[in-house]
Design a protein around this motif. Structure first.
Motif, PDB file in Angstrom:
ATOM      1  N   ALA A  89       0.824  -1.211   0.000  1.00 16.97           N
ATOM      2  CA  ALA A  89       0.000   0.000   0.000  1.00 16.97           C
ATOM      3  C   ALA A  89       0.855   1.256   0.000  1.00 16.97           C
ATOM      4  N   LEU A  90       1.942   1.259   0.753  1.00 22.62           N
ATOM      5  CA  LEU A  90       2.813   2.431   0.799  1.00 22.62           C
ATOM      6  C   LEU A  90       3.463   2.686  -0.560  1.00 22.62           C
ATOM      7  N   VAL A  91       3.889   1.621  -1.230  1.00 20.83           N
ATOM      8  CA  VAL A  91       4.486   1.772  -2.562  1.00 20.83           C
ATOM      9  C   VAL A  91       3.441   2.286  -3.548  1.00 20.83           C
ATOM     10  N   LEU A  92       2.248   1.713  -3.505  1.00 18.88           N
ATOM     11  CA  LEU A  92       1.189   2.135  -4.429  1.00 18.88           C
ATOM     12  C   LEU A  92       0.698   3.545  -4.119  1.00 18.88           C
ATOM     13  N   LEU A  93       0.696   3.917  -2.852  1.00 17.68           N
ATOM     14  CA  LEU A  93       0.290   5.276  -2.497  1.00 17.68           C
ATOM     15  C   LEU A  93       1.238   6.299  -3.112  1.00 17.68           C
ATOM     16  N   ALA A  94       2.533   5.994  -3.100  1.00 22.25           N
ATOM     17  CA  ALA A  94       3.492   6.890  -3.755  1.00 22.25           C
ATOM     18  C   ALA A  94       3.219   6.966  -5.252  1.00 22.25           C
ATOM     19  N   GLY A  95       2.861   5.819  -5.866  1.00 21.53           N
ATOM     20  CA  GLY A  95       2.529   5.830  -7.285  1.00 21.53           C
ATOM     21  C   GLY A  95       1.266   6.612  -7.584  1.00 21.53           C
ATOM     22  N   LEU A  96       0.270   6.505  -6.719  1.00 17.34           N
ATOM     23  CA  LEU A  96      -0.973   7.251  -6.918  1.00 17.34           C
ATOM     24  C   LEU A  96      -0.750   8.753  -6.837  1.00 17.34           C
ATOM     25  N   GLN A  97       0.087   9.174  -5.918  1.00 19.22           N
ATOM     26  CA  GLN A  97       0.331  10.599  -5.760  1.00 19.22           C
ATOM     27  C   GLN A  97       1.173  11.173  -6.893  1.00 19.22           C
ATOM     28  N   ALA A  98       1.824  10.292  -7.656  1.00 18.69           N
ATOM     29  CA  ALA A  98       2.615  10.767  -8.792  1.00 18.69           C
ATOM     30  C   ALA A  98       1.786  10.929 -10.063  1.00 18.69           C
ATOM     31  N   ILE A  99       0.539  10.447 -10.050  1.00 20.89           N
ATOM     32  CA  ILE A  99      -0.334  10.594 -11.222  1.00 20.89           C
ATOM     33  C   ILE A  99      -0.859  12.024 -11.255  1.00 20.89           C
ATOM     34  N   PRO A 100      -0.685  12.747 -12.342  1.00 21.01           N
ATOM     35  CA  PRO A 100      -1.172  14.144 -12.410  1.00 21.01           C
ATOM     36  C   PRO A 100      -2.681  14.232 -12.242  1.00 21.01           C
ATOM     37  N   ARG A 101      -3.137  15.203 -11.458  1.00 18.46           N
ATOM     38  CA  ARG A 101      -4.564  15.385 -11.227  1.00 18.46           C
ATOM     39  C   ARG A 101      -5.291  15.820 -12.489  1.00 18.46           C
ATOM     40  N   GLU A 102      -4.547  16.403 -13.452  1.00 17.62           N
ATOM     41  CA  GLU A 102      -5.181  16.873 -14.679  1.00 17.62           C
ATOM     42  C   GLU A 102      -5.847  15.737 -15.445  1.00 17.62           C
ATOM     43  N   TYR A 103      -5.274  14.526 -15.350  1.00 16.43           N
ATOM     44  CA  TYR A 103      -5.865  13.384 -16.051  1.00 16.43           C
ATOM     45  C   TYR A 103      -7.277  13.104 -15.519  1.00 16.43           C
ATOM     46  N   TYR A 104      -7.421  13.136 -14.215  1.00 18.05           N
ATOM     47  CA  TYR A 104      -8.725  12.860 -13.615  1.00 18.05           C
ATOM     48  C   TYR A 104      -9.717  13.975 -13.934  1.00 18.05           C
ATOM     49  N   GLU A 105      -9.254  15.199 -13.895  1.00 12.45           N
ATOM     50  CA  GLU A 105     -10.143  16.323 -14.191  1.00 12.45           C
ATOM     51  C   GLU A 105     -10.630  16.271 -15.636  1.00 12.45           C
ATOM     52  N   ALA A 106      -9.726  15.918 -16.566  1.00 16.17           N
ATOM     53  CA  ALA A 106     -10.128  15.812 -17.974  1.00 16.17           C
ATOM     54  C   ALA A 106     -11.126  14.674 -18.175  1.00 16.17           C
ATOM     55  N   ALA A 107     -10.892  13.542 -17.465  1.00 21.89           N
ATOM     56  CA  ALA A 107     -11.806  12.408 -17.590  1.00 21.89           C
ATOM     57  C   ALA A 107     -13.183  12.748 -17.043  1.00 21.89           C
ATOM     58  N   GLN A 108     -13.234  13.486 -15.933  1.00 22.40           N
ATOM     59  CA  GLN A 108     -14.520  13.873 -15.362  1.00 22.40           C
ATOM     60  C   GLN A 108     -15.266  14.841 -16.277  1.00 22.40           C
ATOM     61  N   VAL A 109     -14.537  15.744 -16.934  1.00 17.28           N
ATOM     62  CA  VAL A 109     -15.165  16.665 -17.888  1.00 17.28           C
ATOM     63  C   VAL A 109     -15.778  15.890 -19.052  1.00 17.28           C
ATOM     64  N   ASP A 110     -15.099  14.818 -19.470  1.00 16.49           N
ATOM     65  CA  ASP A 110     -15.604  13.998 -20.578  1.00 16.49           C
ATOM     66  C   ASP A 110     -16.726  13.056 -20.149  1.00 16.49           C
ATOM     67  N   GLY A 111     -17.056  13.054 -18.857  1.00 13.63           N
ATOM     68  CA  GLY A 111     -18.171  12.244 -18.391  1.00 13.63           C
ATOM     69  C   GLY A 111     -17.814  10.816 -18.058  1.00 13.63           C
ATOM     70  N   ALA A 112     -16.545  10.509 -17.806  1.00 16.44           N
ATOM     71  CA  ALA A 112     -16.133   9.147 -17.465  1.00 16.44           C
ATOM     72  C   ALA A 112     -16.606   8.785 -16.060  1.00 16.44           C
ATOM     73  N   SER A 113     -17.016   7.529 -15.887  1.00 16.28           N
ATOM     74  CA  SER A 113     -17.444   7.051 -14.571  1.00 16.28           C
ATOM     75  C   SER A 113     -16.229   6.740 -13.702  1.00 16.28           C
ATOM     76  N   SER A 114     -16.481   6.485 -12.422  1.00 19.28           N
ATOM     77  CA  SER A 114     -15.387   6.165 -11.496  1.00 19.28           C
ATOM     78  C   SER A 114     -14.686   4.877 -11.915  1.00 19.28           C
ATOM     79  N   ALA A 115     -15.467   3.880 -12.362  1.00 16.56           N
ATOM     80  CA  ALA A 115     -14.869   2.617 -12.799  1.00 16.56           C
ATOM     81  C   ALA A 115     -14.004   2.826 -14.046  1.00 16.56           C
ATOM     82  N   GLN A 116     -14.477   3.624 -14.982  1.00 17.06           N
ATOM     83  CA  GLN A 116     -13.699   3.892 -16.191  1.00 17.06           C
ATOM     84  C   GLN A 116     -12.416   4.652 -15.867  1.00 17.06           C
ATOM     85  N   ILE A 117     -12.499   5.603 -14.933  1.00 14.99           N
ATOM     86  CA  ILE A 117     -11.300   6.349 -14.540  1.00 14.99           C
ATOM     87  C   ILE A 117     -10.275   5.413 -13.914  1.00 14.99           C
ATOM     88  N   PHE A 118     -10.761   4.499 -13.077  1.00 17.98           N
ATOM     89  CA  PHE A 118      -9.843   3.563 -12.427  1.00 17.98           C
ATOM     90  C   PHE A 118      -9.191   2.624 -13.438  1.00 17.98           C
TER      91      PHE A 118
END
Length: 295
Positions: A176-205
């Motif tokens: 979990a600690l290793v993956l948490l570091a990986g999650l925090q390295a993912i740019p937030r812009e990707y999630y914001e763009a996906a939400q604007v395009d109407g992607a669901s939580s499952a699709q984003i994951f």
């Protein structure tokens, strides 16, 4: 001296600067491994007064015919097959919880540190008390539910699953600690763009989080698999390899032959097999990781 450095090519200068590190690595790693392999080719049984006569591959021939070796190898591989995916799944869930933008992430993050920081033997002793047949917590819960208590540590199958549950609890925090570091390295812009395009939580994951988290996941799996193949502390603390030799791992068998029986030649052959298995798994992981990074 400065003129000598200027005259050297970049490759020669790099080799010269790395030479002390290579010498140190050879002293602390290469020499012990070579010594281990040479010992595995000798008849070095201190309890019988053997003086290290050269016997070639005799210890490996004995190893192939040893049913206890195959049982310990099977137990080791089964523990790895169960606990590595188990720790990966639990660790991924914990990492996602610890990465949530809510206050709940702080208790989760603090909780991740406790199993990771706890010594392995101490973890094994705690869970041995949990699974104790007469006064353990697990059987107490079963009695309260009207279920007959189980002999967790004296039944081979139940003892195996109790050990696996303990290992997953202990090692999932590291994943979990290793993956948490990986999650925090993912740019937030990707999630914001996906939400604007109407992607669901499952699709984003599935389309963003999981692909970008794959390198971190593979790194965690490399370390987790290596420690699973070398499992010793928790099974030793919980069952001592019992009942009989049902939960004895390869690392425990190496200790039995080398420390208890003083059969250093045969014990070294067992250790060489364990080392070769670890190197093979590491090479496969690194090859796959290289392919993922090149895509």
């Amino acid at each position: 001296m400065r003129r000598l450095y200027r005259d050297l090519s970049e490759g020669a200068l790099a080799a010269l600067l790395l030479l002390p590190s290579f010498l140190l690595l050879g002293f602390v790693a290469a020499y012990p491994i070579l010594k281990l392999f040479l010992t595995s080719l000798q008849d070095l049984h201190l309890a019988l007064g053997s003086r290290g006569e050269w016997v070639g591959l005799a210890n490996y021939h004995q190893l192939i015919a040893d049913a206890r070796f195959w049982n310990s190898l099977k137990t080791t591989l089964l523990i790895a097959l169960v606990t590595v995916p188990g720790a990966a799944v639990v660790g991924l869930v914990l990492a996602l919880l610890a990465n949530l933008p809510y206050a709940i992430k702080w208790p989760v993050r603090l909780g991740l540190l406790l199993p990771w920081a706890m010594p392995l033997v101490f973890s094994g002793l705690i869970f041995r008390w949990f699974f104790e047949s007469d006064y353990g917590i697990i059987n107490d819960w079963l009695r309260r539910l009207g279920i007959a208590p189980l002999f967790w540590l004296t039944d081979p199958t139940l003892a195996f699953w109790a050990i696996c549950a303990t290992i997953i609890w202990k090692t999932s925090s590291f994943v979990a600690l290793v993956l948490l570091a990986g999650l925090q390295a993912i740019p937030r812009e990707y999630y914001e763009a996906a939400q604007v395009d109407g992607a669901s939580s499952a699709q984003i994951f599935l389309r963003i989080t999981l692909p970008l988290l794959t390198p971190s996941l593979l790194v965690a799996l490399i370390f987790r698999t290596l420690t699973a193949l070398q499992t010793f502390d928790i099974p030793y603390a919980m069952t001592g390899g019992g009942p009989g030799n049902a939960t004895e791992t390869l690392a425990m068998y190496v200790r039995t032959q080398s420390i208890e029986n003083l059969n250093l030649g045969f014990g070294s052959a067992l250790a060489v097999v364990l080392f070769a298995l670890s190197m093979l798994v590491t090479a496969l992981y690194l090859r796959y990781l290289k392919g993922v990074e090149s895509q």
